[in-house]
Design an enzyme around this catalytic site. Structure first.
Site, PDB file in Angstrom:
ATOM      1  N   GLU A   1     -16.810   9.136 -16.120  1.00  0.00           N
ATOM      2  CA  GLU A   1     -17.879   8.823 -15.176  1.00  0.00           C
ATOM      3  C   GLU A   1     -17.995   7.318 -14.920  1.00  0.00           C
ATOM      4  O   GLU A   1     -18.273   6.889 -13.800  1.00  0.00           O
ATOM      5  CB  GLU A   1     -19.230   9.345 -15.685  1.00  0.00           C
TER       6      GLU A   1
ATOM      7  N   SER B   1      11.253   1.456 -11.553  1.00  0.00           N
ATOM      8  CA  SER B   1      10.375   2.185 -10.646  1.00  0.00           C
ATOM      9  C   SER B   1      10.253   1.471  -9.312  1.00  0.00           C
ATOM     10  O   SER B   1      10.282   0.246  -9.246  1.00  0.00           O
ATOM     11  CB  SER B   1       8.996   2.363 -11.269  1.00  0.00           C
TER      12      SER B   1
ATOM     13  N   GLU C   1       4.354  -4.735 -29.337  1.00  0.00           N
ATOM     14  CA  GLU C   1       2.973  -4.255 -29.502  1.00  0.00           C
ATOM     15  C   GLU C   1       2.710  -3.668 -30.872  1.00  0.00           C
ATOM     16  O   GLU C   1       1.622  -3.786 -31.399  1.00  0.00           O
ATOM     17  CB  GLU C   1       2.680  -3.148 -28.496  1.00  0.00           C
TER      18      GLU C   1
ATOM     19  N   GLU D   1      10.286 -10.561 -19.127  1.00  0.00           N
ATOM     20  CA  GLU D   1       9.306 -11.263 -18.298  1.00  0.00           C
ATOM     21  C   GLU D   1       9.589 -12.752 -18.406  1.00  0.00           C
ATOM     22  O   GLU D   1       9.828 -13.254 -19.500  1.00  0.00           O
ATOM     23  CB  GLU D   1       7.911 -10.931 -18.832  1.00  0.00           C
TER      24      GLU D   1
ATOM     25  N   HIS E   1       2.943  -8.280 -11.009  1.00  0.00           N
ATOM     26  CA  HIS E   1       1.525  -7.933 -11.141  1.00  0.00           C
ATOM     27  C   HIS E   1       0.715  -8.404  -9.949  1.00  0.00           C
ATOM     28  O   HIS E   1      -0.482  -8.166  -9.865  1.00  0.00           O
ATOM     29  CB  HIS E   1       0.955  -8.514 -12.430  1.00  0.00           C
TER      30      HIS E   1
ATOM     31  N   CYS F   1       9.293  -6.713 -13.918  1.00  0.00           N
ATOM     32  CA  CYS F   1       8.958  -5.389 -14.431  1.00  0.00           C
ATOM     33  C   CYS F   1       9.114  -4.386 -13.298  1.00  0.00           C
ATOM     34  O   CYS F   1       9.552  -4.743 -12.201  1.00  0.00           O
ATOM     35  CB  CYS F   1       7.522  -5.403 -14.992  1.00  0.00           C
TER      36      CYS F   1
END
Ligand code: GLN
Ligand code: ZN
Length: 787
Positions: free
Chosen positions: A24, A455, A627, A687, A716, A748
């Site tokens: 929500e 992509s 990460e 990157e 980005h 990317c």
């Protein structure tokens, strides 16, 4: 000192998901951004969500009063909230501030998201979780000032509804340890240099909370567990000592609970124990029960409440409740009081397992999402106070579920286990690089080959087609036809642009991990299991519950179809084992290393099938490699060893003539550079555009000697880089990297971009590459002529 003397509640959670059971908050915030609802409507919806959350937590077993319920709402990010509350807003947004220096809601979102030329705060990963926070920018001159209205209003709103909740704020040490220095700050300046000034504002904040009637305030200090910060650990510990000595000495304040999620406090525990804070949180899921320390520390702990995080806030398993109670009880002798909590905020897990009506009920019985974990905390708190017998039944039920899980079909698959057991060292290593380079000459690529990361833009039509497929409005054949048409369009486009190594564009992938999770055995996919990734962005991690294997090829048809359309090589595109683990909820009943190797074997088979189908270049993406790097230095070598090993296990059987690529979404290599070398990929794309190719020098220095594609433009942003600008960056790269190893690509994947800017940017990329190639050729002829 007149700190509040209300005892700490016996059961609590460090925080609760704020996005809403049906997202929500995401919907409301995005509607507000789009101008579809006004600020008053957004505020009303958010208030309703907070009210529902408090009621829910009370129903699930937390006390309505006594500070058991955390006030942990945020419109976007808790670090941004702290920045705004202390007036730490960068100069470039100063026109948005009111005369007192505060920000309204619109201004708050502008700082989070940027506007035109004004860049937002940078975003980065929150400890070793998948949540991303906004990085505060702190300068030597920045004036801090308190703007606590929103935080105090939420506490008051709860009070008006009959609750006494516990405000939650990022602590001052973590706030500064995670911040970066403003551009132009003097060399050597660190945000932590501003601790005294910031603590003065936190002191004022605590006074405000006390005036509003808060009994306890939770200050989140995960920086105290991490050894992976840019700031030296000694500096962080000294800051904690200073900050909490001072806040603890305040005249009139709520009692202080310092929470330290994501790992063991280690040396930070004696430091905190020596301060006047009333309660200390321990993550006993990641960290062990702390060994007895010096006499002074043990004496200090006997005057404090230890809030033991024994329910995993970071994963979705139901877990062993008896063992959790054991751990809580183990600390009883050593603390003034013990309270039970989650190990971290529940922000990292979905709301409610009961929403998952399509999952196998047996799997469901092994799971606990946020609401179930709140129930577990309530159970354990009761057990701690009233005795184990009172909660014997839920403890036994959890143990039974654990036992059921251990023996259930699919959890341990003998064939998968045998294959792992049979692995030998050679399975993890490819042949010599020189031999591979020679074999790959048959690819016949030009100097500085151009390519993309995989992509192409995910258009509205593609997403709509997927939604129709899921709803049953489009059959598999219809969907496949649409995807093939898209692949053909993307292949033609790349040929027209003059790119050298093509991709199929990944139109069929909803997500680079979920796509594989849906096709592999051992995974399940939820319906409503959304968790916040950043701001209004949510992800729906898959559940990796059993032994992983590949019932059938996953990508071969799409890649082979794309390759059939062109004479140029088309890259096969896979997601690597570490990334698949990092972005899923992973089984906790065996080492991650073993699970990673199972995924690797499935990918190894996929690579063999891609080769058989005529694919000569295969990229295995590992954007999450950095990460998952453990926060504790002692844990890092073992991690790097198995993570790299899982990648090489996946790729090592590729023929010498097959060119293996990998892609990583970052460039500050630090401790991971050796790992990247260890991946032994023929080509690595990284990157590099944001640092304007600075990474090239680091790479040269590190002795990295395989193919490398430092990204030449930032995907980005919709900005189209000019050919001149790209040429300059490429020349800079070519100065540090031999032409024979340099690749040209964006930073990317392009999935979040629109087609117009993508086509324009790639056309410039090809043009710039041709210019640089011509320059290199001329240079060589020049040298040749001179010699
Ligand atoms: N191949 C993926 C893509 O192009 C890689 C994305 C990523 O690294 N995050 O989208
Ligand atoms: Zn990337």
């Amino acid at each position: 000192m007149t700190a509040s003397t209300t005892p700490f509640p016996t059961g609590t959670v460090l925080g609760y998901p704020r996005i809403g059971r049906r997202r929500e908050l995401k919907r409301a915030v995005e509607a507000y951004w789009a101008g579809a609802i006004d600020e008053a409507e957004l505020e009303a919806r958010a208030a309703r969500l907070r009210a529902e959350t408090r009621e829910r937590l009370a129903t699930l077993g937390l006390e309505r009063t006594g500070s058991a319920i955390p006030e942990s709402f945020s419109y976007y990010d808790q670090v941004l909230d702290a920045a705004v509350a202390v007036g730490a807003v960068p100069e470039r947004f100063s026109d948005l501030r009111d005369e007192r220096g505060g920000l309204d809601l619109a201004g708050y979102f502008t700082v989070a998201r940027g506007e035109g030329e004004r860049a937002p705060l940078e975003m980065t990963k929150w400890f070793d979780s998948n949540y991303h926070y906004l990085v505060p920018e702190i300068g030597p001159e920045m004036e801090f000032s308190l703007h606590a209205e929103r935080l105090v209003a939420q506490f008051a709103e709860a009070r008006a509804a009959g609750f006494v909740t516990r405000p939650v704020v990022v602590g001052p040490v973590t706030f500064l340890a995670l911040a970066k220095a403003v551009d132009g700050a003097p060399a050597g300046f660190r945000p932590l240099d501003r601790l005294d000034d910031l603590v003065a504002v936190y002191a004022a904040l605590l006074a405000e909370f006390a005036r509003a009637g808060a009994e306890w305030v939770q200050l989140d200090e995960p920086a105290l567990v991490s050894e992976a910060l840019d700031v030296p650990r000694g500096r962080v510990l000294a800051a904690a000592a200073a900050a909490y000595a001072r806040l603890g000495a305040l005249e009139s304040r709520p009692a202080l609970f310092v929470a330290a999620p994501y790992g063991a406090l280690d040396e930070a525990l004696p430091v905190l124990a020596a301060t006047p804070v009333e309660a200390i949180g321990l993550d006993l899921v990641r960290g062990a029960v702390p060994p007895a320390s010096d006499a002074a520390t043990e004496a200090a702990l006997r005057a404090k409440t230890l809030v033991v995080g024994v329910v995993d806030g970071h994963n979705i398993w139901r877990g062993d409740l008896s063992a959790a109670l054991d751990r809580a009880e183990a600390l009883r002798e050593r603390a003034g009081a013990v309270a039970v909590s989650t190990s971290t905020s529940l922000l990292h897990v979905p709301h409610d397992v009961d929403d998952e009506t399509r999952l196998d009920p047996r799997l469901v019985s092994w799971l606990a999402f946020a609401d179930q974990k709140v129930g577990q905390v309530a159970t354990l708190a009761r057990g701690l106070v009233e005795g184990r017998d009172v909660v014997a039944e839920p403890l036994a039920a959890a143990s039974a579920a654990l036992l059921d899980r251990a023996g259930a079909p699919g959890v341990r698959v003998p064939a998968v286990r045998q294959r792992l057991a049979d692995l030998v060292d050679a399975d993890f290593h490819r042949g010599a690089e020189a031999e591979r380079v020679a074999a790959q000459a048959s690819l016949d690529l030009p100097e500085l080959p151009t390519t993309t990361i995989g992509s192409f833009p995910q258009t509205g039509e593609l997403r709509a087609a997927r939604a129709r497929l899921v709803r049953g409005e489009l059959d598999a054949g219809g969907y496949e036809a649409l995807m093939r048409a898209e692949i053909e369009r993307v292949v033609r486009l790349q040929e027209d642009l003059g790119l050298d190594v093509l991709v199929h564009g990944e139109p069929e992938r909803n997500d680079m991990v979920q796509y594989f999770a849906e096709l592999l055995d051992g995974f399940a996919v939820t319906e409503h299991g959304w968790v916040q990734s950043y701001g209004s962005r949510c992800t729906r991690p898959s559940l990796l519950w059993g032994d992983v294997s590949r019932p059938a090829p996953m990508t071969v048809e799409w890649s082979a179809f794309a390759q059939s359309l062109s004479d140029k090589p088309v890259k096969g595109m896979l997601t690597g084992p570490v990334t698949i683990l990092a972005w899923s909820f992973v089984r906790d009943d065996q080492p991650l290393a073993d699970t990673a190797r199972q995924v690797a074997l499935a990918l190894r088979d996929e690579i063999a099938d891609l080769e058989d189908a005529g694919i000569r270049i295969i990229q295995v993406d590992e954007p999450a490699l950095r990460e998952l790097l453990p926060l504790k230095i002692a844990d890092q070598p073992a991690y790097l060893d198995w993570s790299v090993g899982s990648f090489t296990l996946a790729t090592a059987a590729a023929a010498p003539a097959t060119q293996v690529h990998t892609h990583l979404c970052y460039s500050e290599f630090g401790v991971v550079i050796d790992a990247i070398k260890g991946l032994d990929a023929d080509v690595t794309s990284i990157e590099a555009a944001r640092s304007r190719m600075e990474v090239v020098d680091d790479l040269a220095e590190s002795g990295f000697d395989h193919g490398i594609g430092p990204g030449v433009y930032d995907i980005h942003s919709p900005r189209v880089p000019s050919a001149v600008e790209l040429q300059e960056l490429l020349e800079r790269a070519a100065a540090g990297i031999p032409a024979g190893r340099l690749w040209v690509n964006p930073d990317c994947g392009l999935k979040t971009r629109g087609y117009d800017e993508t086509v324009a940017s790639l056309a410039n990329l090809v043009e710039a590459t041709r210019a640089v190639r011509a320059g290199l050729a001329a240079e060589r002829t020049g040298i040749g002529a001179a010699g």
